[in-house]
Design a protein around this motif. Sequence first.
Motif: not given
Length: 120
Positions: A53, A72, A74, A79
């Motif tokens: 991450w 991904r 954030k 995801v």
Amino acid sequence: QVQLVESGGGLVQSGGSLRLSCAASGSIFAIYAMGWYRQAPGKQRELVATISWSDGSGYYADSVKGRFAISRDKAQNTVYLQMNSLKPEDTAVYYCNADIARRGVRHDYWGQGTQVTVSS
């Protein structure tokens, strides 16, 4: 509580593409990694891909390298798994996995699974 909600599975012909999504929600303090596993009938669950991450670096199983891409978002705690050049042997239930800290304690969380079927 933390919930992982998957979407994007389905039926596709060999050589086709699908995109899986998994959104994490709930009382999340931090996400360390998310990834995808799969389990075909009569087989053990296996790792497909994971993503850090913090820096977005990905890891892939040899069987999907060059065909699948993990990414991904954030801001959305989401995801994705872009699956291209799908083969019948990719048929499985795909599970989202997340390494998440909640109230200062890290836990492993799993989604409910989404079926991917590739016809020959």
